[in-house]
Design a protein around this motif. Structure first.
Motif, PDB file in Angstrom:
ATOM      1  N   ALA A   1       0.842  -1.201   0.000  1.00  0.00           N
ATOM      2  CA  ALA A   1       0.000   0.000   0.000  1.00  0.00           C
ATOM      3  C   ALA A   1       0.873   1.245   0.000  1.00  0.00           C
ATOM      4  O   ALA A   1       1.693   1.444   0.898  1.00  0.00           O
ATOM      5  N   ILE A   2       0.709   2.082  -1.008  1.00  0.00           N
ATOM      6  CA  ILE A   2       1.553   3.273  -1.136  1.00  0.00           C
ATOM      7  C   ILE A   2       0.701   4.533  -1.282  1.00  0.00           C
ATOM      8  O   ILE A   2      -0.468   4.473  -1.671  1.00  0.00           O
ATOM      9  N   ASP A   3       1.305   5.661  -0.958  1.00  0.00           N
ATOM     10  CA  ASP A   3       0.672   6.968  -1.104  1.00  0.00           C
ATOM     11  C   ASP A   3       1.184   7.590  -2.392  1.00  0.00           C
ATOM     12  O   ASP A   3       2.285   8.135  -2.442  1.00  0.00           O
ATOM     13  N   ARG A   4       0.412   7.483  -3.460  1.00  0.00           N
ATOM     14  CA  ARG A   4       0.866   7.939  -4.773  1.00  0.00           C
ATOM     15  C   ARG A   4       0.956   9.452  -4.904  1.00  0.00           C
ATOM     16  O   ARG A   4       1.518   9.966  -5.860  1.00  0.00           O
ATOM     17  N   SER A   5       0.394  10.177  -3.932  1.00  0.00           N
ATOM     18  CA  SER A   5       0.464  11.635  -3.990  1.00  0.00           C
ATOM     19  C   SER A   5       1.875  12.140  -3.679  1.00  0.00           C
ATOM     20  O   SER A   5       2.215  13.280  -3.978  1.00  0.00           O
ATOM     21  N   GLN A   6       2.690  11.272  -3.070  1.00  0.00           N
ATOM     22  CA  GLN A   6       4.072  11.625  -2.745  1.00  0.00           C
ATOM     23  C   GLN A   6       4.995  10.627  -3.438  1.00  0.00           C
ATOM     24  O   GLN A   6       5.270   9.548  -2.907  1.00  0.00           O
ATOM     25  N   LYS A   7       5.470  10.972  -4.637  1.00  0.00           N
ATOM     26  CA  LYS A   7       6.147  10.018  -5.499  1.00  0.00           C
ATOM     27  C   LYS A   7       7.401   9.416  -4.877  1.00  0.00           C
ATOM     28  O   LYS A   7       7.614   8.205  -4.931  1.00  0.00           O
ATOM     29  N   ILE A   8       8.243  10.250  -4.307  1.00  0.00           N
ATOM     30  CA  ILE A   8       9.497   9.737  -3.743  1.00  0.00           C
ATOM     31  C   ILE A   8       9.203   8.819  -2.561  1.00  0.00           C
ATOM     32  O   ILE A   8       9.761   7.723  -2.448  1.00  0.00           O
ATOM     33  N   ARG A   9       8.302   9.259  -1.694  1.00  0.00           N
ATOM     34  CA  ARG A   9       7.948   8.444  -0.538  1.00  0.00           C
ATOM     35  C   ARG A   9       7.262   7.159  -0.979  1.00  0.00           C
ATOM     36  O   ARG A   9       7.481   6.089  -0.388  1.00  0.00           O
ATOM     37  N   ALA A  10       6.420   7.238  -2.017  1.00  0.00           N
ATOM     38  CA  ALA A  10       5.717   6.050  -2.515  1.00  0.00           C
ATOM     39  C   ALA A  10       6.709   5.013  -3.017  1.00  0.00           C
ATOM     40  O   ALA A  10       6.536   3.815  -2.788  1.00  0.00           O
ATOM     41  N   LEU A  11       7.758   5.469  -3.685  1.00  0.00           N
ATOM     42  CA  LEU A  11       8.776   4.542  -4.185  1.00  0.00           C
ATOM     43  C   LEU A  11       9.497   3.862  -3.028  1.00  0.00           C
ATOM     44  O   LEU A  11       9.723   2.646  -3.053  1.00  0.00           O
ATOM     45  N   ASP A  12       9.832   4.627  -2.011  1.00  0.00           N
ATOM     46  CA  ASP A  12      10.487   4.050  -0.825  1.00  0.00           C
ATOM     47  C   ASP A  12       9.580   3.026  -0.152  1.00  0.00           C
ATOM     48  O   ASP A  12      10.039   1.967   0.289  1.00  0.00           O
ATOM     49  N   GLN A  13       8.288   3.363  -0.065  1.00  0.00           N
ATOM     50  CA  GLN A  13       7.324   2.446   0.543  1.00  0.00           C
ATOM     51  C   GLN A  13       7.239   1.144  -0.257  1.00  0.00           C
ATOM     52  O   GLN A  13       7.210   0.049   0.328  1.00  0.00           O
ATOM     53  N   MET A  14       7.208   1.259  -1.580  1.00  0.00           N
ATOM     54  CA  MET A  14       7.095   0.078  -2.419  1.00  0.00           C
ATOM     55  C   MET A  14       8.318  -0.819  -2.289  1.00  0.00           C
ATOM     56  O   MET A  14       8.190  -2.044  -2.175  1.00  0.00           O
ATOM     57  N   ILE A  15       9.495  -0.223  -2.279  1.00  0.00           N
ATOM     58  CA  ILE A  15      10.720  -1.011  -2.161  1.00  0.00           C
ATOM     59  C   ILE A  15      10.792  -1.699  -0.802  1.00  0.00           C
ATOM     60  O   ILE A  15      11.064  -2.901  -0.708  1.00  0.00           O
ATOM     61  N   HIS A  16      10.530  -0.943   0.258  1.00  0.00           N
ATOM     62  CA  HIS A  16      10.609  -1.499   1.603  1.00  0.00           C
ATOM     63  C   HIS A  16       9.599  -2.622   1.803  1.00  0.00           C
ATOM     64  O   HIS A  16       9.950  -3.728   2.269  1.00  0.00           O
ATOM     65  N   GLN A  17       8.339  -2.350   1.461  1.00  0.00           N
ATOM     66  CA  GLN A  17       7.295  -3.357   1.651  1.00  0.00           C
ATOM     67  C   GLN A  17       7.479  -4.542   0.706  1.00  0.00           C
ATOM     68  O   GLN A  17       7.193  -5.688   1.062  1.00  0.00           O
ATOM     69  N   GLY A  18       7.960  -4.259  -0.500  1.00  0.00           N
ATOM     70  CA  GLY A  18       8.182  -5.326  -1.465  1.00  0.00           C
ATOM     71  C   GLY A  18       9.218  -6.322  -0.979  1.00  0.00           C
ATOM     72  O   GLY A  18       9.015  -7.549  -1.051  1.00  0.00           O
TER      73      GLY A  18
END
Length: 238
Positions: A118-135
């Motif tokens: 689950a990512i927050d797409r409104s914040q692109k850089i943070r969303a990428l970090d979230q995707m990598i970490h959770q992935g």
């Protein structure tokens, strides 16, 4: 008749979704495999209903390419069909989705049971970090990932830009990428409830291993393979 059949399928999908959401919530206290089995049952019901009611079937090539260890499935995105059907021939998977969807009562709670990224797409850089970490976390738990690098559903013949998030997860975790191409959008168009009869083609490629390469190189190889296979499938020009 296509409209009538599609409407019958839509009603069945909605009713079954409500039932399965309740069933999923009831499985929360039990082992994870029970929840995965319930989720898989709903996916199989939908794919079976599509075949019986709408005359929409599928065929898959490349199942022998599935690696023994958890992998990152990277696929083009054309409809809701692939999200359902990928659950049939891949091990338990986690999808990338908008975090806000988890806030919807009952529906969102059921989605959470999928253990999505689950990512927050409104914040692109943070969303990428979230995707990598959770992935990486999901892979370490033995789950596969399904990532649509285009970010949204695209019309057949008009593929979008492939983002490198999945390749970054592969580079950092060492997990292989399994490239997938399909033409589901020819039969289940985006932004339409119509489902046309026919046979969807799915092609699964050989695993792409990171082998210490940078994400850009990995992403380029995967994108080239998917685009080449997409061009070969019926309806490639939209």
């Amino acid at each position: 008749m296509t409209g009538v059949r599609s409407l019958i399928y839509l009603v069945g999908q909605i009713v079954s979704a409500v039932i399965i959401e309740i069933a999923i919530l009831l499985t929360v206290p039990f082992p994870r495999r029970i929840t995965d089995r319930v989720i898989g049952t709903w996916a199989r019901f939908n794919i079976w209903t599509l075949k019986v009611v709408c005359g929409l079937d599928y065929r898959v090539r490349g199942l022998e390419n599935l690696p023994a260890e958890p992998a990152i499935v990277i696929s083009n995105h054309q409809s809701a069909w692939e999200t359902l059907c990928f659950q049939l021939f891949f091990p338990p998977v986690s999808f990338v989705l908008k975090r806000q969807l988890l806030w919807i009562p009952i529906f969102g709670w059921g989605l959470a049971a999928y253990r999505p990224i689950a990512i927050d797409r409104s914040q692109k850089i943070r969303a990428l970090d979230q995707m990598i970490h959770q992935g990486i976390e999901r892979l370490s738990d033995g789950r596969w990932l399904v990532i649509y690098p285009e970010g949204t559903r695209m019309k057949p013949g008009s593929p979008g830009t492939f983002q490198a998030g999945g390749a970054m997860i592969s580079s950092r975790s060492g997990a292989p990428i399994l490239p997938v191409a399909h033409n589901a959008g020819v039969f289940w168009p985006r932004r339409s409830f119509l489902k046309y009869p026919g046979t969807i083609d799915v092609v699964i490629g050989a695993p792409v291993w990171p082998e210490g390469r940078k994400a850009r190189a990995i992403n380029g190889e995967v994108e080239s393979w998917i685009r080449a296979r997409m061009a070969e499938l019926p309806g490639a020009r939209g």
